[in-house]
Design a protein around this motif. Structure first.
Motif, short mmCIF file in Angstrom:
data_model
loop_
_atom_site.label_atom_id
_atom_site.label_comp_id
_atom_site.label_asym_id
_atom_site.label_seq_id
_atom_site.Cartn_x
_atom_site.Cartn_y
_atom_site.Cartn_z
N ASP A 207 -6.17 -2.30 -2.75
CA ASP A 207 -4.83 -2.75 -3.34
C ASP A 207 -4.54 -3.74 -2.21
O ASP A 207 -3.72 -3.17 -1.22
CB ASP A 207 -3.88 -1.74 -3.64
CG ASP A 207 -2.32 -2.16 -4.10
OD1 ASP A 207 -2.08 -3.62 -4.16
OD2 ASP A 207 -1.47 -1.29 -4.15
N ASP B 107 3.98 -1.25 4.26
CA ASP B 107 2.87 -1.49 3.10
C ASP B 107 2.21 -2.67 3.31
O ASP B 107 2.79 -3.69 2.42
CB ASP B 107 3.68 -1.23 1.76
CG ASP B 107 2.80 -1.10 0.76
OD1 ASP B 107 1.76 -0.97 0.77
OD2 ASP B 107 3.24 -1.37 -0.57
N LYS C 144 4.51 6.57 -2.73
CA LYS C 144 4.85 5.84 -1.76
C LYS C 144 6.18 6.19 -0.90
O LYS C 144 6.87 6.50 -1.58
CB LYS C 144 5.13 4.29 -2.31
CG LYS C 144 5.44 3.38 -1.04
CD LYS C 144 5.38 1.97 -1.85
CE LYS C 144 5.79 0.91 -0.93
NZ LYS C 144 5.94 -0.31 -1.57
N GLU D 276 0.40 7.51 -8.38
CA GLU D 276 0.40 7.10 -6.70
C GLU D 276 1.93 7.32 -6.42
O GLU D 276 2.77 7.27 -7.10
CB GLU D 276 0.34 5.59 -6.95
CG GLU D 276 0.24 4.58 -5.71
CD GLU D 276 -0.11 3.18 -5.64
OE1 GLU D 276 -0.27 2.62 -6.88
OE2 GLU D 276 -0.05 2.44 -4.59
C1 PSV Z 1 3.17 -0.44 -4.59
O1 PSV Z 1 3.54 -0.79 -3.59
C2 PSV Z 1 1.62 -0.92 -5.17
O2 PSV Z 1 0.93 -0.25 -4.10
C3 PSV Z 1 1.39 -0.37 -6.37
O3 PSV Z 1 -0.03 0.03 -6.47
C4 PSV Z 1 1.44 -1.37 -7.08
O4 PSV Z 1 0.95 -1.33 -8.65
C5 PSV Z 1 0.91 -2.52 -6.10
O5 PSV Z 1 1.23 -2.18 -5.01
C6 PSV Z 1 1.08 -3.96 -6.54
O6 PSV Z 1 2.33 -4.52 -6.29
#
Ligand code: PSV
Ligand code: MN
Length: 388
Positions: free
Chosen positions: A286, A249, A181, A179
């Motif tokens: 998520d 986010d 970010k 993932e």
């Molecule tokens: C990080 O911002 C995130 O999107 C990741 O997927 C983490 O594992 C999840 O949030 C939970 O904090």
């Protein structure tokens, strides 16, 4: 797709995975508001996920987050899931809540810290084996806050080394989902900031490594559907972390802020084979529900994803292709908008009825009394949250 029975079949087979942490307490850095009835342990989180599945019929998988969902006996947790009609989905690693990781985890300048971080990722692979989870989901908070703080390309080397070690441990049926970010908690550089970085690492690792698109992890204005189309074309889209955001986010309910964006994403998914079982895209949520009741919020998120999917499936692909080939800009855009502006709620109600479910899962859940029941039953103990 204009054949309604094919649209219904596609909607019945879509699986949406819900996050264990979405059922626990959460908040902002200012305040976590506790809610009555919140689970005290991973077993109760699974019970809440089972409610979502019972009313929607499409949410049989639950992502775990380690160590938040650490238990003594993973086979017992897995059996509990199965008894509830669920299975364990992605195992999410957590290398962002330990003092040792202040300057990074797998990219930390100190090899001892890197070892500790990589060992945690390997522990997550062990948990995958114990729970039958097919997916290891990796998100790194690693990065720097100040120019000159560390060597940007050196950190990429360290990241690649750790990923390769973990990749080697994966079995034939296990995947690594990487993932990206853009920012936060690091604010100058982030070690996996974008899909291109994640893609380049996954490409080098091999076919079992794929990219996760968390819809909240981009700069404002980023065309996420382009990323989705590109990654699907390359066979590198492993999963979504669906949520919606206004500023950063925010982890709000999928489809809440911008249902049109979710529709555009699902259009690329449908168009590029992402709903087909062989493509194996994991549609995860998520999200954190800070001020709203959690189980109904997850139900609403699931139905929002279903609505976007239904609209995407209803696009008249032949008319769209014809308009595109003839260069008719307005007609092509019109075909898309016709599908987006269709009210698909009656179609989804029929789909649910055919699955033996209530037509409106949100209303049916609220009428079930479960929300009041968990508030009365779950008294005492420590409610689950970001640290547990
Ligand atoms: C990080 O911002 C995130 O999107 C990741 O997927 C983490 O594992 C999840 O949030 C939970 O904090
Ligand atoms: Mn995420």
């Amino acid at each position: 797709m204009s054949d309604v029975s094919a649209v219904k079949a596609a909607l019945k087979s879509q699986v949406i995975e819900t996050p264990s942490w979405g059922y626990g307490n959460s908040g902002t850095r200012f305040k976590v508001f506790a809610q009555p009835g919140v689970p005290r342990d991973p077993f109760e989180k699974l019970a809440d996920a089972a409610q979502v599945h019972a009313y929607t019929g499409v949410a049989p998988k639950v992502s775990l987050h380690i160590p938040w969902d650490k238990v003594e006996d993973y086979p017992a947790l897995t059996r509990h899931a199965e008894d509830l009609g669920l299975r364990i989905g992605a195992i999410n690693s957590n290398v962002f809540q330990d003092d040792d990781f202040k300057l990074g985890s797998v990219t930390h300048p100190d090899p001892k810290v890197r070892r500790k971080a990589t060992d945690h990722l390997l522990e997550c692979v062990d948990i995958m084996e114990a729970t039958g989870s097919p997916d290891l989901k990796l998100w790194f908070s690693d990065g720097t806050n100040y120019p000159g703080q560390d060597d940007i390309s050196g950190r990429q080397d360290r990241l690649a080394e750790a990923l390769a070690e973990v990749y080697e441990r994966l079995g034939d049926d296990q995947r690594m989902l990487l993932e990206y970010k853009l920012f936060e908690p690091a604010f100058y550089t982030t070690d996996v900031p974008d899909w291109g970085t994640a893609y380049a690492h996954c490409l080098k690792l091999g076919p079992k490594a794929q990219v996760v698109v968390d819809t909240g992890h981009h700069a404002p204005g980023t065309n996420i559907e382009f990323i989705v189309a590109f990654l699907l074309r390359e066979g590198k889209l492993g999963a979504f972390d669906f949520n919606s955001r206004f500023y950063a986010d925010d982890d709000l309910m999928a489809g809440a802020a911008d249902p049109f964006q979710l529709f555009r994403i699902m259009h690329e998914v449908v168009k590029n084979g992402g709903l087909e079982a062989e493509t194996n895209v994991n549609f995860m949520l998520d999200q954190c529900h800070n001020i709203e009741a959690k189980i109904p919020a997850v139900i609403r998120s699931v139905t929002n994803v279903q609505e976007a999917t239904a609209k995407a499936l209803l696009i008249d692909s032949e008319a769209l292709a014809a308009a595109q080939h003839s260069g008719d800009v307005l007609a092509s855009n019109g075909v898309l908008m016709d599908a987006f502006n269709t009210d698909v709620r009656p179609l989804l109600a029929e789909v649910r009825e055919e699955l033996g479910l209530a037509r409106d899962p949100f209303a049916a859940y609220l009428a079930s009394g479960n929300q009041e029941r968990i508030a009365t039953d779950r008294v005492g103990g420590e409610q689950a949250g970001w640290g547990a």
